[in-house]
Design a protein around this motif. Structure first.
Motif, PDB file in Angstrom:
ATOM      1  N   GLN A 110      38.357  54.246  63.545  1.00 10.86           N
ATOM      2  CA  GLN A 110      36.922  54.467  63.697  1.00 10.86           C
ATOM      3  C   GLN A 110      36.635  55.910  64.138  1.00 10.86           C
ATOM      4  O   GLN A 110      35.642  56.509  63.724  1.00 10.86           O
ATOM      5  N   TYR A 111      37.532  56.460  64.933  1.00 10.68           N
ATOM      6  CA  TYR A 111      37.402  57.857  65.365  1.00 10.68           C
ATOM      7  C   TYR A 111      37.521  58.793  64.168  1.00 10.68           C
ATOM      8  O   TYR A 111      36.724  59.738  64.007  1.00 10.68           O
ATOM      9  N   LEU A 112      38.474  58.533  63.298  1.00 11.85           N
ATOM     10  CA  LEU A 112      38.653  59.370  62.112  1.00 11.85           C
ATOM     11  C   LEU A 112      37.466  59.249  61.162  1.00 11.85           C
ATOM     12  O   LEU A 112      37.124  60.201  60.454  1.00 11.85           O
ATOM     13  N   LEU A 113      36.818  58.084  61.151  1.00  6.64           N
ATOM     14  CA  LEU A 113      35.645  57.883  60.301  1.00  6.64           C
ATOM     15  C   LEU A 113      34.366  58.427  60.939  1.00  6.64           C
ATOM     16  O   LEU A 113      33.294  58.353  60.333  1.00  6.64           O
ATOM     17  N   GLY A 114      34.475  58.934  62.169  1.00  8.79           N
ATOM     18  CA  GLY A 114      33.300  59.463  62.844  1.00  8.79           C
ATOM     19  C   GLY A 114      32.439  58.407  63.501  1.00  8.79           C
ATOM     20  O   GLY A 114      31.295  58.675  63.885  1.00  8.79           O
ATOM     21  N   ARG A 115      32.984  57.190  63.681  1.00  9.41           N
ATOM     22  CA  ARG A 115      32.233  56.096  64.291  1.00  9.41           C
ATOM     23  C   ARG A 115      32.674  55.814  65.722  1.00  9.41           C
ATOM     24  O   ARG A 115      32.274  54.818  66.297  1.00  9.41           O
ATOM     25  N   GLN A 116      33.513  56.667  66.267  1.00  6.50           N
ATOM     26  CA  GLN A 116      33.986  56.513  67.646  1.00  6.50           C
ATOM     27  C   GLN A 116      34.145  57.909  68.237  1.00  6.50           C
ATOM     28  O   GLN A 116      34.561  58.847  67.541  1.00  6.50           O
ATOM     29  N   THR A 117      33.832  58.053  69.511  1.00  5.62           N
ATOM     30  CA  THR A 117      33.929  59.364  70.144  1.00  5.62           C
ATOM     31  C   THR A 117      35.317  59.588  70.733  1.00  5.62           C
ATOM     32  O   THR A 117      36.037  58.639  71.060  1.00  5.62           O
ATOM     33  N   LEU A 146      46.566  59.638  56.723  1.00  3.58           N
ATOM     34  CA  LEU A 146      45.661  59.074  57.727  1.00  3.58           C
ATOM     35  C   LEU A 146      46.301  57.905  58.458  1.00  3.58           C
ATOM     36  O   LEU A 146      45.977  57.649  59.626  1.00  3.58           O
ATOM     37  N   THR A 147      47.232  57.221  57.796  1.00  5.05           N
ATOM     38  CA  THR A 147      47.989  56.165  58.468  1.00  5.05           C
ATOM     39  C   THR A 147      48.840  56.763  59.581  1.00  5.05           C
ATOM     40  O   THR A 147      48.886  56.239  60.705  1.00  5.05           O
ATOM     41  N   ARG A 148      49.517  57.859  59.257  1.00  5.02           N
ATOM     42  CA  ARG A 148      50.326  58.532  60.275  1.00  5.02           C
ATOM     43  C   ARG A 148      49.460  58.995  61.436  1.00  5.02           C
ATOM     44  O   ARG A 148      49.836  58.867  62.605  1.00  5.02           O
ATOM     45  N   LYS A 149      48.284  59.496  61.117  1.00  2.00           N
ATOM     46  CA  LYS A 149      47.415  59.991  62.181  1.00  2.00           C
ATOM     47  C   LYS A 149      46.907  58.849  63.055  1.00  2.00           C
ATOM     48  O   LYS A 149      46.866  58.956  64.284  1.00  2.00           O
ATOM     49  N   SER A 150      46.515  57.725  62.444  1.00  2.00           N
ATOM     50  CA  SER A 150      46.040  56.588  63.242  1.00  2.00           C
ATOM     51  C   SER A 150      47.177  56.024  64.089  1.00  2.00           C
ATOM     52  O   SER A 150      46.956  55.582  65.229  1.00  2.00           O
ATOM     53  N   ARG A 201      55.960  62.706  69.167  1.00  2.00           N
ATOM     54  CA  ARG A 201      55.143  63.926  69.046  1.00  2.00           C
ATOM     55  C   ARG A 201      55.825  64.924  68.094  1.00  2.00           C
ATOM     56  O   ARG A 201      55.180  65.497  67.206  1.00  2.00           O
ATOM     57  N   GLU A 202      57.116  65.109  68.292  1.00  2.00           N
ATOM     58  CA  GLU A 202      57.869  66.052  67.454  1.00  2.00           C
ATOM     59  C   GLU A 202      57.873  65.610  66.002  1.00  2.00           C
ATOM     60  O   GLU A 202      57.692  66.418  65.088  1.00  2.00           O
ATOM     61  N   ALA A 203      58.053  64.310  65.785  1.00  2.00           N
ATOM     62  CA  ALA A 203      58.081  63.791  64.418  1.00  2.00           C
ATOM     63  C   ALA A 203      56.748  63.994  63.705  1.00  2.00           C
ATOM     64  O   ALA A 203      56.706  64.165  62.480  1.00  2.00           O
ATOM     65  N   HIS A 204      55.635  63.971  64.469  1.00  4.15           N
ATOM     66  CA  HIS A 204      54.313  64.108  63.866  1.00  4.15           C
ATOM     67  C   HIS A 204      53.776  65.538  63.932  1.00  4.15           C
ATOM     68  O   HIS A 204      52.676  65.797  63.433  1.00  4.15           O
ATOM     69  N   GLY A 205      54.528  66.436  64.548  1.00  8.73           N
ATOM     70  CA  GLY A 205      54.105  67.824  64.604  1.00  8.73           C
ATOM     71  C   GLY A 205      52.864  68.043  65.447  1.00  8.73           C
ATOM     72  O   GLY A 205      51.980  68.831  65.077  1.00  8.73           O
ATOM     73  N   ILE A 206      52.799  67.386  66.585  1.00  8.29           N
ATOM     74  CA  ILE A 206      51.622  67.470  67.458  1.00  8.29           C
ATOM     75  C   ILE A 206      51.876  68.500  68.550  1.00  8.29           C
ATOM     76  O   ILE A 206      52.811  68.374  69.342  1.00  8.29           O
ATOM     77  N   TRP A 250      44.496  64.926  70.656  1.00  5.59           N
ATOM     78  CA  TRP A 250      43.343  64.152  70.182  1.00  5.59           C
ATOM     79  C   TRP A 250      42.721  64.735  68.919  1.00  5.59           C
ATOM     80  O   TRP A 250      41.758  64.165  68.398  1.00  5.59           O
ATOM     81  N   GLU A 251      43.250  65.847  68.428  1.00  5.87           N
ATOM     82  CA  GLU A 251      42.646  66.473  67.252  1.00  5.87           C
ATOM     83  C   GLU A 251      42.805  65.557  66.029  1.00  5.87           C
ATOM     84  O   GLU A 251      43.895  65.057  65.756  1.00  5.87           O
ATOM     85  N   PRO A 252      41.719  65.361  65.258  1.00  9.11           N
ATOM     86  CA  PRO A 252      41.779  64.407  64.137  1.00  9.11           C
ATOM     87  C   PRO A 252      42.831  64.729  63.085  1.00  9.11           C
ATOM     88  O   PRO A 252      43.431  63.815  62.508  1.00  9.11           O
ATOM     89  N   PHE A 253      43.090  66.008  62.829  1.00  9.31           N
ATOM     90  CA  PHE A 253      44.004  66.344  61.739  1.00  9.31           C
ATOM     91  C   PHE A 253      45.210  67.152  62.232  1.00  9.31           C
ATOM     92  O   PHE A 253      45.909  67.760  61.430  1.00  9.31           O
ATOM     93  N   GLU A 254      45.456  67.130  63.519  1.00 10.66           N
ATOM     94  CA  GLU A 254      46.612  67.843  64.071  1.00 10.66           C
ATOM     95  C   GLU A 254      47.902  67.301  63.444  1.00 10.66           C
ATOM     96  O   GLU A 254      48.136  66.096  63.386  1.00 10.66           O
ATOM     97  N   GLY A 255      48.736  68.230  62.948  1.00  8.17           N
ATOM     98  CA  GLY A 255      50.011  67.835  62.357  1.00  8.17           C
ATOM     99  C   GLY A 255      49.924  67.433  60.893  1.00  8.17           C
ATOM    100  O   GLY A 255      50.955  67.144  60.278  1.00  8.17           O
ATOM    101  N   LEU A 256      48.738  67.422  60.334  1.00  7.44           N
ATOM    102  CA  LEU A 256      48.562  67.054  58.927  1.00  7.44           C
ATOM    103  C   LEU A 256      48.256  68.295  58.095  1.00  7.44           C
ATOM    104  O   LEU A 256      47.612  69.238  58.567  1.00  7.44           O
ATOM    105  N   GLU A 257      48.676  68.281  56.853  1.00  6.24           N
ATOM    106  CA  GLU A 257      48.360  69.365  55.928  1.00  6.24           C
ATOM    107  C   GLU A 257      47.000  69.119  55.285  1.00  6.24           C
ATOM    108  O   GLU A 257      46.534  67.983  55.185  1.00  6.24           O
TER     109      GLU A 257
END
Length: 791
Positions: free
Chosen positions: A84-91, A15-19, A351-356, A362-369
């Motif tokens: 806050q977006y990942l927690l569902g508190r931001q659009t 989640l750190t990488r995603k934020s 982008r390449e490093a994060h697999g986006i 803007w996808e919350p879990f794009e690039g994450l397993e």
């Protein structure tokens, strides 16, 4: 806490990488993809967000509880919004519109953002100090016999950049915290050793550590991450650790930017020995070596979790966490990265490093397993409560104006007597008032209140003078039941304390009615913090006294000129300057109600006066004693007093001139009117209790006209409509003449504005009023020039 198939540390790291990605993309999108119609730089802080990504993620996803309150480093706003977006508190749309109209704000804002901001930040350093005063207010609330005692204590937490520690208000706050037994307060320093313009000086850490320890803070330093500590345990690791400790900040930053090959070259040259150290280096690729050297404590989730979860709340604690500015991005370490942004090529590299994938930024879990597992983890995060973290408290009923008689008095003395009358009541309003002052309690007439209601301390303290039977008018008893918070001589601290106390209903679920007093000219010393408190929509009553050049013997340094203009221009603050005690009684009663209003209208769009949304109130008072107008309290024009003005002597159809005054110049205005009346010229006297309210009402009416509402008429238009168009207006105030000079613009009356435009000096009131042209004689002369010339 962990979910099936993924550990707690691994989940927070993901989640750190995603934020980090979302924060970087948010700024890039705002500056390089979203259309920019006016061509003005949008801005953002990719590097400052990156250095704090792991700390913010560890806190929000692993450590924080709903009752904790947080001030986020202003330049880390993109990372905060991403979390806050990942927690569902931001659009998502708010992220897309970052720094655009209606989007996520440039800096976390309690009133402008829709996600979960506890304390606004932006004017650096203020959010840090605010957290300490919020902790003191929490202790004050919990010491009272109120129902909210069952609520869990929250930790007041501030995340700050090391450069923020240059702000002087932070050190003023440290002293106040030491005096009041500060607890439940964490300050987390992003020690990236870079400021806006470059790399910080060597030795800063030692200075920071010594200052905090001197004020009783626990200092926790996290310099090395888990990877580095493991490397130090290898053969030759002690020499690597010694090199890191001795490396200058600028060199470390430069090598971070240059990357793994540069690290290998420098380390091989300086500590490589073809033995243990060389073997340690050779076991790692360039990328692995770069990751090792970037693995400072502030980026290591496992280390951060350990330090936070083992921290005590009873002692204020500062965490100094070593980081790299721009960590995890191509900007890492570069001295120009504060306002710098990644190029299109660099964002593609990230982008390449994060697999986006393109189109999925803007996808919350794009690039994450394991996205489902991560969502399940987020659903169970302690901080991620579904209920609102903003608490409520019912409004406290007011008890009505407290009239104190009609003998000669000053408004400052009347303020003290009115407050003392309130203190005598066994009312809920009296119990909810808390006063505070920067070491001028007695000289601002709070003495009677304090004697009756006592000073606050978490533990009972004996008044030594009373114990030793030494006569004193002040009974300085400190007790948990006390209702006065005594501060040192620092107006910034006063404003921050008022701001924290003025949010108590929302932060801690208990209503307070804070009153702060200070010498009126020194409002300017705390103006940044006053603006900050108003920006947060804190509610308080600020009393500036004594004021103006009527404080004649004190000289120019103690004589305020611009404060009424501050009162007029400061959003969220309704300002008044009454002349008479009965006016003050009415205004104070109204203020206690106004401070508690919370209508649904948006504060930035509501018509003024903000009688729906409410706000804070500022009173400008004087030490000059004046005779009171003999009148029945029941006959007072209460609504007009609150709206800003009323006719002390109304105009007739033959009126030649209007004398409009505010504050203590009532004496000269009334005398001048008497002289003019003796000359058989018709004169009216307008008592202005609030130029702020009059002007704001007029401005609101003009806005209504622009939007097609021709029926709106402001209070000042109604008042002046009774004055013949050929008559003139003379305005008089013991302050800058622009405060009232605009009155002639309302309906086109010729106007002469009298006031003070230059620093005062010592002398008598008579001397100074004559010097500045505020005496009755000058008002008469001005009236003769402005009035109509009838044959």
């Amino acid at each position: 806490m962990a979910s099936a198939g993924i550990g707690r540390v691994q989940a927070i790291e993901a989640l750190t990488r995603k934020s980090l990605w979302l924060a970087s993309w948010m700024v890039h999108h705002a500056n390089h993809i979203r259309p920019n119609i006016d061509g003005v730089k949008v801005g953002g802080h990719q590097a400052s967000s990156a250095s704090m990504a792991a700390m913010l993620s560890t806190l929000y996803f692993g450590v924080l509880r709903p009752e904790d309150r947080i001030a986020v480093k202003p330049h880390a706003a993109p990372a905060f919004h991403a979390i806050q977006y990942l927690l569902g508190r931001q659009t998502r749309q708010k992220l897309v519109d970052f720094r655009a109209f209606g989007g996520a704000q440039s800096y976390p804002s309690r009133t402008k953002d829709t996600d979960d901001v506890d304390f606004s930040t932006g004017s650096v350093g203020l959010g840090v100090a605010f957290s300490a005063f919020a902790s003191l207010v929490q202790d004050y609330v919990r010491a009272k016999d109120w129902g909210g005692k069952d609520r869990s204590e929250g930790r007041m937490i501030a995340l700050a950049g090391d450069a923020e520690l240059d702000e002087g208000n932070i050190y003023e706050c440290l002293l106040e915290g030491w005096k009041h037994g500060l607890r439940n307060c964490w300050w987390i320093i992003d020690y990236n050793r870079q400021s806006l313009d470059g790399v910080v000086r060597e030795g800063l850490y030692d200075r920071i550590e010594s200052v905090f320890k001197a004020f009783g803070w626990k200092v926790v330093t996290l310099k090395y991450g888990a990877l580095q500590r493991a490397a130090f345990a290898e053969p030759g690791g002690d020499r690597l650790k010694a090199w890191i400790d001795a490396c200058p900040n600028a060199v470390y930053s430069a090598l971070m930017f240059r990357g793994g090959a540069a690290w290998r070259e420098r380390l091989s040259d300086e500590i490589g020995d073809q033995g243990e150290v060389s073997a340690l280096l050779s076991r790692r690729s360039d990328d692995e070596l770069a990751a090792l050297m970037a693995n400072l404590g502030g980026h290591c989730v496992a280390s951060l979790l350990d330090q936070f979860e083992n921290a005590d709340s009873e002692q204020p604690t500062v965490f100094i966490n070593y980081t790299v500015k721009g960590w995890g991005t191509p900007l890492a370490g570069h001295k120009d990265n504060h306002a710098g942004q990644m190029t299109s090529a660099q964002i593609e590299q990230l982008r390449e490093a994060h697999g986006i994938r393109e189109g999925h930024e803007w996808e919350p879990f794009e690039g994450l397993e394991q996205p489902e597992t991560l969502q399940a983890f987020l659903d169970k995060v302690p901080f991620n409560t579904k209920s609102s973290r903003r608490l409520t408290s019912p409004a406290v009923p007011t008890i009505g104006p407290q009239f104190i008689g009609t003998g000669p008095t000053s408004t400052q003395a009347a303020f003290g007597r009115i407050l003392d009358a309130i203190a005598k009541t066994d009312s809920e309003m009296a119990r909810r008032i808390v006063t505070t002052s920067p070491d001028v309690t007695v000289s601002t007439n709070l003495g009677a209140w304090v004697n009756r209601r006592n000073l606050f301390a978490s533990k009972e303290m004996v008044d030594i003078f009373q114990k030793e039977a030494i006569p004193s008018t002040q009974k300085w008893r400190f007790t948990p039941e006390g209702q006065h918070l005594e501060l040192g001589i620092a107006e910034m601290n006063l404003m921050l304390m008022l701001g924290a106390a003025g949010l108590s209903h929302s932060l801690f679920g208990e209503r307070l009615l804070p009153i702060g007093t200070l010498y009126d000219p020194f409002i300017s010393r705390g103006l940044d913090a006053l603006n900050y408190a108003c920006y947060q929509d804190a509610r308080f009553l600020l009393v500036g006294t004594p004021s103006g050049v009527s404080l004649a013997g004190e000289g120019g340094a103690h004589q305020s000129i611009a404060s009424p203009l501050i009162g007029m221009s400061q959003d969220g603050l309704a300002s008044f300057e009454p002349a008479f005690a009965d006016e003050l009684s009415v205004i104070m009663d109204w203020a206690f109600d106004y401070m508690q209003r919370s209508g649904d209208a948006r504060p930035d769009l509501a018509d003024w006066p903000r009688d729906v949304t409410g706000g804070s109130v500022y009173l400008r008072l004087s030490t000059r004693t004046i005779d009171q107008v003999p009148r029945d309290a029941k006959a007072l024009p209460i609504n007009d007093i609150i709206r800003g003005g009323y006719w002390l002597k109304p105009p007739t159809p033959e009126c030649d001139v209007v004398i409009a005054y505010q504050g203590v110049l009532a004496i000269e205005a009334i005398e001048a009117a008497g002289r003019i009346g003796g000359d058989r010229r018709n004169v009216a006297v307008l008592a202005v209790t609030s130029a702020d309210r009059l002007n704001a009402g007029w401005q609101a009416a003009q806005r209504g006209h622009l939007h097609g509402d021709q029926t709106t008429v402001s209070h000042i238009e109604n008042l002046l409509s009774e004055v013949p168009r050929g008559a003139g207006i003379v305005t008089a105030i013991d302050a800058h003449p622009a405060t009232l000079g605009w009155l002639g613009s309302v309906l086109g009356h010729r106007t002469i504005a009298l006031g003070v435009e230059h620093f005062g000096q010592t002398g008598t009131v008579h001397d100074l009023y004559r010097h500045f042209g505020l005496d009755a004689e000058t008002i008469v002369a001005a009236a003769s020039r402005s009035g109509s010339r009838r044959s």
